[in-house]
Design a protein around this motif. Structure first.
Motif, PDB file in Angstrom:
ATOM      1  N   GLY A   1      33.134  19.980  22.663  1.00 36.39           N
ATOM      2  CA  GLY A   1      32.750  19.909  21.381  1.00 36.39           C
ATOM      3  C   GLY A   1      31.574  18.778  21.154  1.00 36.39           C
ATOM      4  N   LEU A   2      31.702  17.682  21.755  1.00 35.26           N
ATOM      5  CA  LEU A   2      30.892  16.609  21.683  1.00 35.26           C
ATOM      6  C   LEU A   2      29.587  16.923  22.265  1.00 35.26           C
ATOM      7  N   SER A   3      29.717  17.702  23.392  1.00 32.47           N
ATOM      8  CA  SER A   3      28.505  18.156  23.986  1.00 32.47           C
ATOM      9  C   SER A   3      27.602  19.077  23.120  1.00 32.47           C
ATOM     10  N   LEU A   4      28.221  19.750  22.262  1.00 36.34           N
ATOM     11  CA  LEU A   4      27.572  20.763  21.392  1.00 36.34           C
ATOM     12  C   LEU A   4      26.960  20.064  20.222  1.00 36.34           C
ATOM     13  N   VAL A   5      27.707  19.085  19.702  1.00 33.84           N
ATOM     14  CA  VAL A   5      27.214  18.167  18.680  1.00 33.84           C
ATOM     15  C   VAL A   5      25.779  17.325  19.173  1.00 33.84           C
ATOM     16  N   VAL A   6      26.089  16.910  20.249  1.00 33.92           N
ATOM     17  CA  VAL A   6      24.735  16.306  20.763  1.00 33.92           C
ATOM     18  C   VAL A   6      23.720  17.208  21.033  1.00 33.92           C
ATOM     19  N   THR A   7      23.940  18.201  21.452  1.00 38.69           N
ATOM     20  CA  THR A   7      22.867  19.248  21.758  1.00 38.69           C
ATOM     21  C   THR A   7      22.129  19.568  20.534  1.00 38.69           C
ATOM     22  N   VAL A   8      23.024  19.862  19.500  1.00 41.94           N
ATOM     23  CA  VAL A   8      22.079  20.287  18.245  1.00 41.94           C
ATOM     24  C   VAL A   8      21.288  19.116  17.491  1.00 41.94           C
ATOM     25  N   TRP A   9      21.883  17.570  17.850  1.00 38.63           N
ATOM     26  CA  TRP A   9      21.312  16.714  17.559  1.00 38.63           C
ATOM     27  C   TRP A   9      19.778  16.451  18.140  1.00 38.63           C
ATOM     28  N   LEU A  10      20.029  16.628  19.545  1.00 35.30           N
ATOM     29  CA  LEU A  10      18.722  16.667  20.306  1.00 35.30           C
ATOM     30  C   LEU A  10      17.734  17.839  19.703  1.00 35.30           C
ATOM     31  N   MET A  11      18.317  18.922  19.547  1.00 42.15           N
ATOM     32  CA  MET A  11      17.374  19.970  19.089  1.00 42.15           C
ATOM     33  C   MET A  11      16.745  19.610  17.708  1.00 42.15           C
TER      34      MET A  11
ATOM     35  N   ALA B   1      23.969  24.642  24.277  1.00 40.77           N
ATOM     36  CA  ALA B   1      24.862  24.772  23.158  1.00 40.77           C
ATOM     37  C   ALA B   1      25.739  25.907  23.161  1.00 40.77           C
ATOM     38  N   PHE B   2      25.439  27.128  23.943  1.00 42.19           N
ATOM     39  CA  PHE B   2      26.223  28.170  24.089  1.00 42.19           C
ATOM     40  C   PHE B   2      27.236  27.991  25.179  1.00 42.19           C
ATOM     41  N   VAL B   3      26.987  27.378  26.428  1.00 42.72           N
ATOM     42  CA  VAL B   3      27.671  26.949  27.580  1.00 42.72           C
ATOM     43  C   VAL B   3      28.883  25.983  26.722  1.00 42.72           C
TER      44      VAL B   3
END
Length: 490
Positions: free
Chosen positions: A432-442, A402-404
């Motif tokens: 931005g999409l990577s951030l959203v998907v990462t949060v979803w997995l979390m 998320a931070f990356v």
């Protein structure tokens, strides 16, 4: 507040090769990075995770789960590629965060990486011992006192691989090449031998109807919905979160940047290529697994070996055992390498004792910190029930992802003058999409995992306030806090 938010100047992060800070010798070439990535991404999970998730969570839709997890990790990989091409240093996400967001956030990410890599090494070592004992039994050799034998095997493999990493990086690289080649042959055998036994009727409908499970919600997402589900789209996405654990490891390639020839170009290619190859192999094995046996009849304990036995190809059990043992051996080796490089970077920044950043004149490796990491891994694997805490590895990794992703967006705006060997296409959309998907997995992770993670991070913040903040090299006035404006040159 300004003290803990001070940022590491890019010139300090990337001045390693000019002697600005202690540095490591160049060792890796582009092909080595692909092998390094495959060594850590592909473990024993390739032989089991598809069947386990198909049987319990996603049905034949597990193939879609692999695709979703692969895409999510590819998005994160692209973000890592841009930042590692801009700052080719062994600290990876820790150093990226130090430059972009500031010291306290860098410490938090470094602390999360310690959780990820240290626990992963212990988890995989414990799994390696169990699989090795099982492999010996499958060859017809009776293993008495299996639990004791497993404890001894854990100790032996961690001591051996810690010694290899501490004493000779080149020997470790050569051993990695041999073991990765052997496990790829085993995976190839699974695919080639399994293909003729695929029955397309076993795929059925990818989207098996969802069902409510008779247990209380455990993940954050399940708690929000108030129920526990399996199969259907909910199961497919839930399986994707579990499968993401199998893809984790490409980020460790970024920790080798300081030791890579022409790192700004080589590291992004190494990460992306290794992840794409691993994704293709995972999908191929998943197709074979689901195609050979109906998902309702897949064994959760040994899905792939059970499938080959069901179609009468018993000898493949030994191939799978050897592949699994070799696969986990390379994973442990690369995890120790990655953890060593992260702690080495934190030590030379002064956030942990600087003595750990010493590079052996005889072996040209950070021997001292490697031995510490190996000792801690042995203690965790031998005395902590690490196999029940695998999700801590996932949450630590996703937190760094998320931070990356956010770092790419912020650095483009704050430091556009930095030279980049690779750029994420369609930025800021893809980061931005990577951030959203990462949060979803979390949010698909268990609430208990979040609680343990919060405790770990709180303890880490206390360590920083007591030690790291005062001993940081940025606390010394001779090092500038803000980077000078202008074009940065490595």
């Amino acid at each position: 507040m300004s003290t803990i938010l001070r940022r590491l100047p890019p010139s300090e992060a990337t001045g390693l090769r000019t002697g600005a800070r202690h540095s490591l010798a160049e060792l890796y070439r582009p092909a080595d990075l692909v092998v390094l990535g495959l060594g850590v991404i592909i473990g024993a999970g390739i032989f089991s995770i598809a069947g386990q998730q198909a049987a319990t969570t996603a049905g034949p839709g597990v193939i879609l789960s692999f695709m979703i997890a692969g895409i999510a990790c590819l998005l994160a990989c692209l973000c890592y590629a841009e930042l590692s091409s801009t700052m080719p240093t062994s600290g990876s996400a820790y150093t990226f965060t130090y430059v972009i967001f500031g010291e306290v956030w860098a410490w938090i990410i470094g602390w999360a990486l310690i959780l990820e890599l240290q626990f992963a090494a212990a988890v995989v070592a414990r799994a390696w011992a169990a699989i090795t004992v099982g492999a010996i039994s499958n060859f017809g050799v009776r293993v008495p006192h299996q639990e004791l034998v497993g404890d001894v095997l854990v100790f032996v493999i961690l001591v051996l691989l810690t010694g290899v990493v501490a004493l000779s990086a080149r020997i470790g690289l050569r051993a990695l090449w041999i073991m990765v080649a052997a496990k790829l042959l085993a995976i190839g055998a699974v695919i080639v031998v399994g293909l003729p036994h695929i029955d397309v009727r076993n795929f059925g409908e990818f989207h098996v109807p969802s069902k409510i499970l008779p247990r209380p919600p455990t993940s954050v997402l399940e708690i929000l919905f108030g129920q526990s589900h399996a199969f259907g789209w909910f199961g497919i996405f839930a399986a994707a979160s579990a499968i993401a654990f199998a893809y984790i490891g490409f980020d460790i390639v970024a920790t080798s940047a300081e030791e890579t020839v022409n790192a700004p170009a080589a590291v992004p290619k190494g990460m992306i290529r290794s992840l794409i190859i691993a994704t293709v192999l995972y999908l191929a094995v998943a197709l074979v697994m689901v195609g050979m046996v109906p998902y309702t009849k897949i064994s959760e304990d040994a899905p792939l070996t059970g499938a080959f036995r069901a179609v009468g190809v018993d000898w493949m059990v030994h191939v799978i055992d050897v592949g699994a043992v070799l696969g986990l051996t390379t994973v442990i080796l690369v995890l120790i390498v990655g953890q060593t490089r992260v702690l080495f970077s934190m030590a030379r920044d002064g956030l942990i004792p600087r003595g750990l950043a010493a590079v052996s004149r005889k072996y040209h490796t950070p021997t001292r910190v490697t031995l510490v990491i190996g000792f801690v891994a042995i203690v965790l694997a031998e005395f902590v029930p690490v196999l029940t805490m695998q999700e801590l590895v996932v949450i630590g990794t996703l937190f760094a992802f998320a931070f990356v992703a956010a770092g790419v967006i912020v650095m483009r705006r704050r430091m556009p003058y930095l030279e980049r060997g690779f750029r994420v296409p369609l930025s800021p959309v893809l980061p931005g999409l990577s951030l959203v998907v990462t949060v979803w997995l979390m949010v698909n992770l268990q609430l208990l995992t979040w609680a343990w993670f919060a405790l770990w991070m709180a303890f880490g913040l206390l360590v920083y306030l007591v030690y790291g903040r005062r001993h940081s090299l940025l606390a010394r006035p001779r090092i500038p806090i803000e980077p000078a404006r202008g074009r940065h040159r490595r």
